[in-house]
Design a protein around this motif. Structure first.
Motif, PDB file in Angstrom:
ATOM      1  N   PRO A 111       0.798  -1.245   0.000  1.00 47.29           N
ATOM      2  CA  PRO A 111       0.000   0.000   0.000  1.00 47.29           C
ATOM      3  C   PRO A 111       0.819   1.278   0.000  1.00 47.29           C
ATOM      4  N   GLU A 112       1.878   1.343   0.806  1.00 47.37           N
ATOM      5  CA  GLU A 112       2.673   2.573   0.861  1.00 47.37           C
ATOM      6  C   GLU A 112       3.324   2.868  -0.485  1.00 47.37           C
ATOM      7  N   ALA A 113       3.734   1.838  -1.188  1.00 46.31           N
ATOM      8  CA  ALA A 113       4.355   2.035  -2.498  1.00 46.31           C
ATOM      9  C   ALA A 113       3.339   2.583  -3.487  1.00 46.31           C
ATOM     10  N   VAL A 114       2.134   2.055  -3.461  1.00 42.59           N
ATOM     11  CA  VAL A 114       1.080   2.541  -4.351  1.00 42.59           C
ATOM     12  C   VAL A 114       0.827   4.025  -4.111  1.00 42.59           C
ATOM     13  N   VAL A 115       0.735   4.429  -2.851  1.00 46.20           N
ATOM     14  CA  VAL A 115       0.515   5.840  -2.514  1.00 46.20           C
ATOM     15  C   VAL A 115       1.667   6.697  -3.032  1.00 46.20           C
ATOM     16  N   ALA A 116       2.903   6.226  -2.854  1.00 40.04           N
ATOM     17  CA  ALA A 116       4.073   6.996  -3.286  1.00 40.04           C
ATOM     18  C   ALA A 116       4.081   7.204  -4.799  1.00 40.04           C
ATOM     19  N   LEU A 117       3.735   6.170  -5.546  1.00 38.95           N
ATOM     20  CA  LEU A 117       3.727   6.294  -7.007  1.00 38.95           C
ATOM     21  C   LEU A 117       2.585   7.190  -7.472  1.00 38.95           C
ATOM     22  N   ARG A 118       1.450   7.102  -6.818  1.00 36.87           N
ATOM     23  CA  ARG A 118       0.338   8.003  -7.161  1.00 36.87           C
ATOM     24  C   ARG A 118       0.737   9.454  -6.937  1.00 36.87           C
ATOM     25  N   ARG A 119       1.402   9.723  -5.844  1.00 34.49           N
ATOM     26  CA  ARG A 119       1.830  11.091  -5.539  1.00 34.49           C
ATOM     27  C   ARG A 119       2.844  11.581  -6.571  1.00 34.49           C
TER      28      ARG A 119
ATOM     29  N   LEU B 201      -0.725  -7.586 -12.114  1.00 35.14           N
ATOM     30  CA  LEU B 201      -0.890  -6.423 -11.249  1.00 35.14           C
ATOM     31  C   LEU B 201      -2.333  -6.276 -10.794  1.00 35.14           C
ATOM     32  N   GLU B 202      -3.258  -6.543 -11.691  1.00 33.13           N
ATOM     33  CA  GLU B 202      -4.672  -6.468 -11.330  1.00 33.13           C
ATOM     34  C   GLU B 202      -5.006  -7.472 -10.236  1.00 33.13           C
ATOM     35  N   ARG B 203      -4.475  -8.692 -10.349  1.00 33.94           N
ATOM     36  CA  ARG B 203      -4.736  -9.719  -9.338  1.00 33.94           C
ATOM     37  C   ARG B 203      -4.139  -9.332  -7.988  1.00 33.94           C
TER      38      ARG B 203
ATOM     39  N   VAL C  26       5.682   7.098 -14.476  1.00 37.52           N
ATOM     40  CA  VAL C  26       6.131   5.851 -13.865  1.00 37.52           C
ATOM     41  C   VAL C  26       6.185   4.752 -14.926  1.00 37.52           C
ATOM     42  N   VAL C  27       7.407   4.262 -15.187  1.00 32.42           N
ATOM     43  CA  VAL C  27       7.609   3.112 -16.071  1.00 32.42           C
ATOM     44  C   VAL C  27       7.949   1.926 -15.179  1.00 32.42           C
ATOM     45  N   LEU C  28       7.104   0.929 -15.165  1.00 30.85           N
ATOM     46  CA  LEU C  28       7.388  -0.283 -14.405  1.00 30.85           C
ATOM     47  C   LEU C  28       8.371  -1.112 -15.217  1.00 30.85           C
ATOM     48  N   VAL C  29       9.581  -1.274 -14.698  1.00 31.55           N
ATOM     49  CA  VAL C  29      10.655  -1.981 -15.406  1.00 31.55           C
ATOM     50  C   VAL C  29      10.938  -3.266 -14.631  1.00 31.55           C
ATOM     51  N   THR C  30      10.509  -4.366 -15.188  1.00 32.34           N
ATOM     52  CA  THR C  30      10.530  -5.620 -14.446  1.00 32.34           C
ATOM     53  C   THR C  30      11.279  -6.722 -15.182  1.00 32.34           C
ATOM     54  N   ASN C  31      11.945  -7.562 -14.415  1.00 34.41           N
ATOM     55  CA  ASN C  31      12.614  -8.719 -14.989  1.00 34.41           C
ATOM     56  C   ASN C  31      11.675  -9.906 -15.147  1.00 34.41           C
ATOM     57  N   SER C  32      10.381  -9.669 -15.081  1.00 33.69           N
ATOM     58  CA  SER C  32       9.425 -10.743 -15.331  1.00 33.69           C
ATOM     59  C   SER C  32       9.581 -11.260 -16.756  1.00 33.69           C
ATOM     60  N   PRO C  33       9.536 -12.593 -16.937  1.00 35.90           N
ATOM     61  CA  PRO C  33       9.589 -13.142 -18.294  1.00 35.90           C
ATOM     62  C   PRO C  33       8.262 -13.017 -19.035  1.00 35.90           C
ATOM     63  N   LYS C  34       7.240 -12.491 -18.374  1.00 35.45           N
ATOM     64  CA  LYS C  34       5.927 -12.362 -19.003  1.00 35.45           C
ATOM     65  C   LYS C  34       5.903 -11.199 -19.993  1.00 35.45           C
ATOM     66  N   PRO C  35       5.081 -11.289 -21.047  1.00 36.48           N
ATOM     67  CA  PRO C  35       4.820 -10.123 -21.887  1.00 36.48           C
ATOM     68  C   PRO C  35       4.129  -9.024 -21.068  1.00 36.48           C
ATOM     69  N   ARG C  36       4.136  -7.828 -21.603  1.00 36.68           N
ATOM     70  CA  ARG C  36       3.548  -6.695 -20.888  1.00 36.68           C
ATOM     71  C   ARG C  36       2.101  -6.968 -20.485  1.00 36.68           C
ATOM     72  N   ARG C  37       1.329  -7.584 -21.380  1.00 35.42           N
ATOM     73  CA  ARG C  37      -0.070  -7.869 -21.077  1.00 35.42           C
ATOM     74  C   ARG C  37      -0.205  -8.808 -19.870  1.00 35.42           C
TER      75      ARG C  37
ATOM     76  N   VAL D  16      -2.641  -3.856  -7.592  1.00 36.83           N
ATOM     77  CA  VAL D  16      -1.901  -2.632  -7.939  1.00 36.83           C
ATOM     78  C   VAL D  16      -2.750  -1.852  -8.937  1.00 36.83           C
ATOM     79  N   PRO D  17      -3.235  -0.662  -8.569  1.00 29.85           N
ATOM     80  CA  PRO D  17      -4.168   0.059  -9.438  1.00 29.85           C
ATOM     81  C   PRO D  17      -3.495   0.678 -10.660  1.00 29.85           C
ATOM     82  N   ASP D  18      -4.278   0.862 -11.720  1.00 33.48           N
ATOM     83  CA  ASP D  18      -3.762   1.432 -12.965  1.00 33.48           C
ATOM     84  C   ASP D  18      -3.262   2.859 -12.800  1.00 33.48           C
ATOM     85  N   ASP D  19      -3.791   3.587 -11.829  1.00 31.50           N
ATOM     86  CA  ASP D  19      -3.394   4.985 -11.689  1.00 31.50           C
ATOM     87  C   ASP D  19      -2.088   5.156 -10.921  1.00 31.50           C
ATOM     88  N   ALA D  20      -1.385   4.053 -10.636  1.00 34.23           N
ATOM     89  CA  ALA D  20      -0.084   4.132  -9.974  1.00 34.23           C
ATOM     90  C   ALA D  20       1.067   4.028 -10.974  1.00 34.23           C
TER      91      ALA D  20
END
Length: 290
Positions: free
Chosen positions: A34-42, A67-69, A50-61, A72-76
């Motif tokens: 939660p605190e991270a979400v608030v910080a990114l919203r601010r 994130l939805e599961r 905010v560009v989420l740069v992740t080493n996940s092997p998943k495609p962006r979709r 993590v809200p879209d407005d962050a």
């Protein structure tokens, strides 16, 4: 000298964009922090990107669905750059041949979905190791098992001279309170055995090139000095930022929580010792993204 700060707000005004790691910073592999979400919203409310740069092997979709599961809200955040997308582009350009042996879990089979951005893509076929021209790895078959269990397959691949495409350079991640091995651990073993590993996530340049292309797609031309990289991986997030000559904020309460004795904030002496041992110099450090 790394500056210990208490909130992102203290330094946010110096930057127009943030390259933000996900696992250990924005979520714990189970739920949003939660605190991270608030910080990114601010940060975004003040005009930051905010560009989420992740080493996940998943495609962006796939990362967006995850994130939805996790809540993590879209407005962050504004956009996503994944190691998976960068590695997929290389695979469809034929970096490890067309007949590939897949090393990973079934949940990552989306890695092989067609990529429309590549002209005349390689016709990728998943085959048994004995017929393979290269290896594509999104992670170990069993993330809880020591990567050493894969040594026989890797030795055979090395003897055949196969290139190893690593879709996630992370060594480990913490899923809630459970630590799991990642593709980076397998690639490190293969390299140590004398094999050739190809990396596309942090700390390697391809994912940063992708992140900047994501910024450009938003109509943003941002100088290096206006970008802050945020992450909990000393050898991925921070070393990558140093290689790109961009400032960084180290989240000590992620992978290095015990080594840095982080509660709300890290113990300064333990933090200093850890950073010296890892031979990295983040611009700032904080216990958790907030």
């Amino acid at each position: 000298m790394t500056e210990l700060i208490d909130s992102l707000d203290q330094v946010a005004g110096h930057y127009r964009a943030a390259f933000v790691d996900l696992w250990g910073c924005v979520h714990d592999g189970v739920r949003a922090l939660p605190e991270a979400v608030v910080a990114l919203r601010r940060f975004r409310d003040a005009g930051g990107i905010v560009v989420l740069v992740t080493n996940s092997p998943k495609p962006r979709r796939g990362v967006k669905s995850q994130l939805e599961r996790f809540g993590v809200p879209d407005d962050a955040w504004d956009t996503i750059a994944t190691s998976g997308d960068s590695a997929r582009a290389a695979m469809f350009r034929g970096a490890v041949g067309e007949k590939v042996f897949f090393m990973g879990e079934d949940r990552d089979l989306g890695f092989f979905e067609p990529l429309a951005l590549i002209e005349a893509p390689a016709q990728i076929e998943r085959v048994e190791l004995k017929s393979a021209e290269g290896i594509v790895c999104t992670g170990p078959f069993d993330p809880m098992a020591d990567p050493e269990a894969l040594r026989p397959e890797l030795l055979y691949a090395k003897q055949k001279g196969l290139k190893f495409l690593c879709a996630n350079p992370d060594i480990v991640v913490d899923r809630g309170d459970r630590r799991e091995w990642c593709a980076g651990a397998v690639a490190a073993l293969y390299t140590a055995m004398g094999g050739e590993s190809l990396y596309f996530g942090k700390p390697h340049p391809p994912i940063y090139d992708l992140a900047r292309r994501r910024l450009a797609a938003l109509g943003q031309d941002v100088d290096r000095g206006e970008i802050l990289a945020i992450g909990d991986g000393a050898q991925t997030d921070i070393r990558g930022a140093m290689g790109e000559d961009i400032d960084s904020l180290f989240i000590s309460g992620g992978l290095a929580q015990s080594e840095t004795r982080t509660e709300r904030q890290p113990d300064p002496d333990a933090l200093g010792a850890y950073l010296r041992r890892e031979q990295v110099s983040p611009t700032y450090a904080i216990g958790r993204l907030r």
